[in-house]
Write an enzyme that holds these catalytic residues in place. Structure first.
Site, PDB file in Angstrom:
ATOM      1  N   GLU A  52       0.666  -1.205  -0.030  1.00 23.17           N
ATOM      2  CA  GLU A  52      -0.127   0.001  -0.042  1.00 23.17           C
ATOM      3  C   GLU A  52       1.084   1.132   0.046  1.00 23.17           C
ATOM      4  O   GLU A  52       1.465   1.534   0.979  1.00 23.17           O
ATOM      5  CB  GLU A  52      -0.988   0.060   1.060  1.00 23.17           C
ATOM      6  CG  GLU A  52      -1.989   1.143   1.227  1.00 23.17           C
ATOM      7  CD  GLU A  52      -2.625   1.111   2.328  1.00 23.17           C
ATOM      8  OE1 GLU A  52      -3.700   1.955   2.290  1.00 23.17           O
ATOM      9  OE2 GLU A  52      -2.387   0.284   3.431  1.00 23.17           O
ATOM     10  N   ASP A  60      -7.766  -3.557   8.030  1.00 23.74           N
ATOM     11  CA  ASP A  60      -6.655  -2.339   7.969  1.00 23.74           C
ATOM     12  C   ASP A  60      -6.003  -1.971   9.332  1.00 23.74           C
ATOM     13  O   ASP A  60      -5.550  -1.108   9.769  1.00 23.74           O
ATOM     14  CB  ASP A  60      -7.165  -1.314   7.611  1.00 23.74           C
ATOM     15  CG  ASP A  60      -6.425   0.043   7.247  1.00 23.74           C
ATOM     16  OD1 ASP A  60      -5.142  -0.531   7.050  1.00 23.74           O
ATOM     17  OD2 ASP A  60      -6.731   1.089   6.741  1.00 23.74           O
ATOM     18  N   HIS A 106      -6.155   5.738  -1.893  1.00 19.94           N
ATOM     19  CA  HIS A 106      -5.545   6.828  -1.557  1.00 19.94           C
ATOM     20  C   HIS A 106      -5.286   7.622  -3.041  1.00 19.94           C
ATOM     21  O   HIS A 106      -4.309   8.047  -3.311  1.00 19.94           O
ATOM     22  CB  HIS A 106      -4.183   6.730  -1.015  1.00 19.94           C
ATOM     23  CG  HIS A 106      -4.276   6.004   0.290  1.00 19.94           C
ATOM     24  ND1 HIS A 106      -4.308   7.065   1.534  1.00 19.94           N
ATOM     25  CD2 HIS A 106      -4.078   4.793   0.897  1.00 19.94           C
ATOM     26  CE1 HIS A 106      -4.109   6.057   2.541  1.00 19.94           C
ATOM     27  NE2 HIS A 106      -3.912   4.954   2.235  1.00 19.94           N
ATOM     28  N   HIS A 143      -9.847   0.323   0.984  1.00 24.00           N
ATOM     29  CA  HIS A 143     -10.718   1.037   1.977  1.00 24.00           C
ATOM     30  C   HIS A 143     -11.688   1.865   1.756  1.00 24.00           C
ATOM     31  O   HIS A 143     -11.403   3.055   1.791  1.00 24.00           O
ATOM     32  CB  HIS A 143      -9.799   1.486   3.440  1.00 24.00           C
ATOM     33  CG  HIS A 143      -8.541   2.082   3.268  1.00 24.00           C
ATOM     34  ND1 HIS A 143      -8.572   3.174   2.090  1.00 24.00           N
ATOM     35  CD2 HIS A 143      -7.528   1.972   3.425  1.00 24.00           C
ATOM     36  CE1 HIS A 143      -7.325   3.741   2.223  1.00 24.00           C
ATOM     37  NE2 HIS A 143      -6.707   2.973   3.057  1.00 24.00           N
TER      38      HIS A 143
END
Length: 416
Positions: free
Chosen positions: A153, A302, A219, A240
């Site tokens: 990530e 997460d 993101h 997420h």
């Protein structure tokens, strides 16, 4: 109904005598959670780490097998967590075998049987150290959730959507950089989260698709059309969902849809949901459930090192080079409370959230941490359901989703 799977049940009764090296286990008196229903008073037969049969009329089969009495508790497929940074005071990026094993063991106690150790944006030196540590830890991991491969990530993320990610290591993808990463750990990388709108992302998508690495947009400040193009090119999930994902924006008086809207409108796109009930409050969980349903929702933790730990100061990322954070109110935050810094969730909590907050049935809630992530990662031929022929990754839990036993490959790694 006398048998859940009559063909396999009948075959099990006719199996030849076990050889000396055969390991057989028999789980009895279980409420087996199947993809569409719960079957009471069922038996699961396991041979050499795989499920041999499941049924309600298997009492005479596997004489002499190791017996596990579920005593009416639920027996479900082992939980799969495709996005987890650590837990139990450990981060997968700490650079030690002990940290990797400690985090995996803590999550196994909460029902996770397969975990994808996840990095945060970090230096390549930290990432390469993780690769080396992972190779060593895999060989010693006998009491924790099995490792499914590494999830990177970062650091190819949108700076305006960085959240708790370290801005020192956020950058655009270049062939020189990602090819160096792939040369060092390409055989270990199972999935990669990045922002598809960044310059150079198109080439990165092509390279990762060629290698069969699952790609997730996260993101990200991408507009809807950019998200659609990324999906068409091979990005199959959103990291997420809602957290650090672009939504409707206005530019020069015009409104533009973003990644969130793409998640809803693209039926085949999976959405990861942090199941702590805080990152996604109940109305959002219900909306996601209503639109996407269990087939395209992948429940994740997460979790960072603070999972399973008391409130107080902690670190997001590696212990030597991470970002300071604080645990409070059931979540991890940056010290100035400007953003979440990962979660302290566990997979049993994910299931509990879906049951209590969305109206999902137990089989549906279990699916978001079993069959759906297995399908996302293309391992549903051997993981994700209590089905003959699949790996005997099984968890037992009570009516409140409290884990009492975790089994991986037919071997008990945790018993309460």
């Amino acid at each position: 109904m006398k048998t859940l799977l009559p063909i396999f049940g009948a075959l099990a009764c006719c199996l030849p005598a076990a050889a000396e090296t055969t390991h057989r286990v028999k789980i009895i008196n279980a409420a087996v959670v199947m993809p569409s229903k719960v079957v009471e008073n069922a038996t699961i037969l396991i041979e050499n780490g795989r499920i041999a049969a499941v049924g309600t009329d298997l009492g005479e089969a596997f004489e002499g097998a190791e017996i596990i009495d579920a005593a009416g508790r639920y027996a479900a497929p082992g939980f799969i967590d495709v996005h987890c940074h650590g837990g139990g005071g450990h981060d997968f990026s700490d650079g030690t075998v002990e940290a990797m094993l400690g985090a995996a063991e803590m999550h196994a106690q909460h029902g996770t049987t397969l975990i994808y150790p996840t990095t945060a944006s970090c230096s390549n030196a930290t990432l390469f150290s993780l690769f080396d540590t992972y190779r060593k830890a895999v060989k010693k991991n006998t009491r924790g959730a099995a490792f499914g491969g590494i999830h990177i990530e970062g650091g190819y993320l949108s700076m305006e959507m960085k959240g708790g990610q370290d801005p020192r290591y956020i950058k655009n993808p270049t062939p020189e950089d990602y090819n160096a990463i792939l040369a060092k750990g390409g055989d270990l990388i199972a999935r990669w989260t990045f922002a598809p709108e960044l310059p150079g992302s198109d080439a990165l998508i092509g390279e990762l698709a060629r290698r069969g690495i699952q790609m997730s947009m996260g993101h990200t400040s991408a507009l809807y059309d950019e998200a659609v193009s990324a999906y068409d090119a091979g990005m199959s999930s959103i990291t997420h969902f809602y957290s650090m994902c672009s939504g409707v924006t206005r530019r020069n008086a015009l409104r533009y849809a973003g990644v969130i809207e793409a998640g809803y409108l693209l039926d085949g796109l999976y959405v990861e949901t942090i199941g702590d009930g805080i990152h996604l409050p109940e109305p959002l969980l219900r909306l996601i459930w209503k639109v996407k349903g269990p087939d395209r929702i992948v429940g994740i933790t997460d979790a960072m090192r603070g999972a399973g730990m008391p409130d107080g100061p902690t670190v997001l990322g590696s212990i030597d080079d991470g970002v300071p954070a604080i645990i409070e109110d059931g979540v991890a935050k940056l010290p100035d409370r400007s953003s979440f810094a990962g979660s302290v969730c566990t997979t049993d909590r994910v299931v509990r959230s879906y049951v209590t907050k969305t109206g999902a049935s137990l089989p549906e809630a279990v699916q978001v941490v079993t069959l759906s992530p297995a399908r996302l990662m293309h391992i549903d031929d051997r993981k994700g359901s209590v089905t003959p022929g699949k790996d005997a990754d099984i968890v037992l839990f009570d009516k409140d989703i409290n884990i009492t036993l975790t089994m991986i490959g037919g071997k008990v790694v945790y018993r309460k």
